[in-house]
Design a protein around this motif. Structure first.
Motif, PDB file in Angstrom:
ATOM      1  N   THR A 105      38.369  60.747  42.446  1.00  0.00           N
ATOM      2  CA  THR A 105      37.108  61.172  42.490  1.00  0.00           C
ATOM      3  C   THR A 105      36.968  62.367  42.968  1.00  0.00           C
ATOM      4  O   THR A 105      37.459  62.741  43.346  1.00  0.00           O
ATOM      5  N   THR A 158      26.925  50.859  44.447  1.00  0.00           N
ATOM      6  CA  THR A 158      27.203  51.050  43.165  1.00  0.00           C
ATOM      7  C   THR A 158      26.418  52.547  44.645  1.00  0.00           C
ATOM      8  O   THR A 158      26.484  53.799  44.469  1.00  0.00           O
ATOM      9  N   GLN A 170      30.495  53.865  36.912  1.00  0.00           N
ATOM     10  CA  GLN A 170      30.906  53.880  38.146  1.00  0.00           C
ATOM     11  C   GLN A 170      32.470  54.417  38.128  1.00  0.00           C
ATOM     12  O   GLN A 170      33.023  53.771  37.257  1.00  0.00           O
TER      13      GLN A 170
END
Length: 482
Positions: free
Chosen positions: A144, A356, A287
Motif C-alpha cells: 500500500t 475500512t 480498498q
C-alpha cells in the motif's frame, strides 16, 4: 503469512489464474493485447505464458516463492505476471520507489527485463498449462502507498483471487455487467501488477475486449491516440481532463468508461464531469484490502441526482456492517492480512471482516454514503498518506515545536497535504526545507507557520479548524479560527 479466512479451497485445477488462462485459450486468434503496432492474439499470449512458466520452473521457482515483477507494460510483462501466478508464486506488487523497502521485508526476488528475456528462450511444449497455486498460499502481496512510512504488504491468497468476479461473467454484479460492455479497448499503463490494472484487464478479456498499452500514458492523448474505450483515472486527473475538455476539446468519441476512485469526489464535480465528458463516469469505492465495495454507474447518476452523494449500492456478494458508524465489510476476494505485520493485521482484519476505517451510512434505497474517516489519512493521486507520519517527519526538525497536517480537496491531486507548524522558540524554519523532509506524495503542498494550534473545548488540538491558504505561503499566520 496471515491465515486465510476463506471457507473452502476451490476445486483442483480451478485455482487462479486458471480462468484467465482458459479465457486466453478460448480467444484463439482474437487480439487480446495491443502494444503499438503489435497485435498479440490469445493463442500467442498463451504460448508466451507457457514459455515463461516453464522457464520459471527450470529456474527453481516453486509455489510460495516470492517474485517482484519490474517489467513495465507490454505483452511479455502481462504474460510474465500470469506465468508467475500459474506456477503458484507469490507475486509482490509495489511502486519503484518502494522496492528497496519491500525487498528488505518481502522475501522475494526481482523479475526484471533481463531475466524475462532469458525465460523467453524456453521452448513452448504446447501442452495446456494448469495453474499450480495452493489455495491458502499468498498469491499476491500489494504494498500500500503509505508514502511517508514503511509500506504495508496486503496479502491475498490464491483462494481469494479464485473467488474474484472479474474472469467469471456469471458472478458479475449489475454495475460490473454494465461496465464490461464498454471495455472493448481498455487502456493499461503503470504496472500490470496493479490491482485495478489487472482486475479490469481480466474483466476486459472476459468481456471479449483488448488490453491496449497506453504508451505514453496520459489523458486525453492516450484515448485519442489509441481509440481507447475505457480507462482508470484518479480524481485529480479527472478534474484536469474536465478542464482540458472545456478549454481545448479533444475527440473522445470512442470513450465509454472512466473508472474513478482513490479520493473523495465532490458531487458537484461529479455532475460537471458527466456534463462535460458524457455518461462515461463509473464512481467506484473500494480498498486494497477489500477490492470493490460499491460502484455507481452513469445510468444511476443520470436517473437520480441524489445518487451523486453516494458511492452506489454494494453488490449482493458484499456484506456490510456498521459499528458505531464505522464501516466493516466482507468481500469474496478480500485480503487476509498484512505480510509479517501481526499487529496491523489484528487491527484491520477481525473475524473475517475488514475494518475500512471509513465512516458511512446506508440510505433507505441501500445506497452507501461515505461521511468521513475514522483514521487520519489523505489520498494524493490515489496514494494513501498517513497524516501522523508526515507530522512526525516535520516535528523532527529542530526548528519545529509542533506540526499538524490536514488534507484538502485539490484539483490536480484529488487531495493535497497541508502542514501547519508551530516554530520552536526563536526559530523560523524554511517551508521549502520542511517540505523536503517528506518524500513523494506526502510532501506538503503548503507549509503555514502558526503561533499556536486551535484547541477543542477539552483542550486538545482541533485540526478541523485549520484551513489551507489559497496559495503556498511561508509567512507566519495566526491559526485559523482564533
Amino acid at each position: 503469512m496471515p491465515s486465510d479466512p476463506s471457507a473452502e479451497a476451490p476445486d483442483p485445477g480451478a485455482v487462479w489464474p486458471q480462468a484467465v488462462l482458459d479465457l486466453l485459450t478460448a480467444a484463439g486468434n482474437r487480439t487480446v493485447f495491443e502494444h503499438g503496432e503489435r497485435h498479440v492474439s490469445g493463442t500467442q499470449m498463451s504460448s508466451l505464458i507457457r514459455r515463461i512458466a516453464a522457464g520459471l520452473g527450470h529456474a527453481g521457482v516453486r509455489p510460495g516463492d516470492g517474485l517482484v515483477p519490474a517489467l513495465g507494460v507490454d505483452p511479455e510483462a502481462f504474460a510474465a505476471v500470469l506465468a508467475a501466478f500459474a506456477v503458484g508464486a507469490r507475486v509482490v506488487a509495489c511502486r519503484p520507489d518502494q522496492l528497496d523497502d519491500v525487498l528488505a521485508q518481502a522475501d522475494a526476488t526481482v523479475l526484471d527485463r533481463s531475466r524475462l528475456t532469458a525465460l523467453l528462450t524456453t521452448p513452448d511444449d504446447g501442452e495446456p498449462l494448469r495453474a499450480a497455486g495452493r489455495p491458502r498460499d499468498a498469491a499476491r502481496v500489494i504494498y500500500t502507498s503509505g508514502s511517508t512510512g514503511r509500506p504495508k504488504g496486503c496479502v491475498q491468497t490464491y483462494a481469494a483471487l479464485t473467488a474474484a468476479w472479474a474472469a467469471h461473467p456469471d458472478r458479475w454484479p449489475p454495475a460490473i455487467r454494465d461496465l464490461a460492455t464498454r471495455l472493448d479497448r481498455y487502456l493499461v499503463f503503470g504496472s500490470l501488477t496493479s490491482q485495478v490494472m489487472l482486475e479490469y484487464g481480466v474483466l476486459s478479456l472476459a468481456a471479449g475486449g483488448t488490453l491496449v498499452a497506453a504508451d505514453p500514458p496520459g489523458y486525453p492523448a492516450a484515448i485519442t491516440r489509441h481509440r481507447g474505450t475505457a480507462g482508470v483515472i484518479t480524481v485529480g486527473r479527472l478534474h484536469q481532463l474536465v478542464r482540458d475538455q472545456r478549454s481545448n476539446p479533444a475527440d473522445l468519441s470512442t470513450l465509454r468508461a472512466l473508472m474513478v476512485s482513490g479520493s473523495p469526489l465532490d458531487p458537484g464535480r461529479l455532475r460537471t464531469a458527466l456534463d462535460v465528458l458524457g455518461p462515461v463516469i463509473f464512481h467506484g469505492y473500494g480498498q486494497t484490502e477489500t477490492g470493490m465495495i460499491a460502484m455507481l454507474t452513469p445510468a444511476e447518476m443520470l436517473a437520480d441526482p441524489d445518487t451523486l452523494t453516494t458511492v452506489g449500492r454494494p453488490p449482493a456478494a458484499v456484506r456490510l456492517s456498521l459499528r458505531d458508524g464505522e464501516l466493516y465489510v466482507r468481500t469474496p476476494a478480500q485480503a487476509c492480512g498484512y505480510w509479517n505485520d501481526p499487529a496491523e493485521t489484528a487491527d484491520v482484519f477481525t473475524d473475517g471482516w475488514v475494518r475500512t476505517r471509513d465512516l458511512a451510512t446506508l440510505d433507505p434505497h441501500g445506497r452507501l454514503h461515505l461521511v468521513g474517516r475514522a483514521r487520519d489519512v489523505i489520498f494524493v493521486h490515489a496514494e494513501l498518506v498517513h497524516a501522523g507520519a508526515v507530522e512526525r517527519a516535520l516535528a523532527a526538525h529542530p526548528g519545529v515545536a509542533e506540526a499538524y497536517v490536514i488534507g484538502a480537496p485539490d484539483d490536480d491531486t484529488g487531495e493535497a497535504v497541508h502542514a501547519f507548524v508551530v516554530p520552536s522558540p526563536g526559530a523560523r524554519p524554511d517551508p521549502a526545507e520542511l517540505r523536503a523532509l517528506v518524500p513523494g506524495s506526502g510532501s506538503p503542498a503548503t507549509v503555514t507557520l502558526i503561533d499556536r494550534v486551535p484547541l477543542t473545548a477539552a483542550g486538545k488540538p482541533d485540526k478541523s479548524r485549520l484551513r489551507p491558504p489559497p496559495t503556498p505561503t511561508g509567512t507566519p499566520a495566526r491559526a485559523p479560527g482564533r
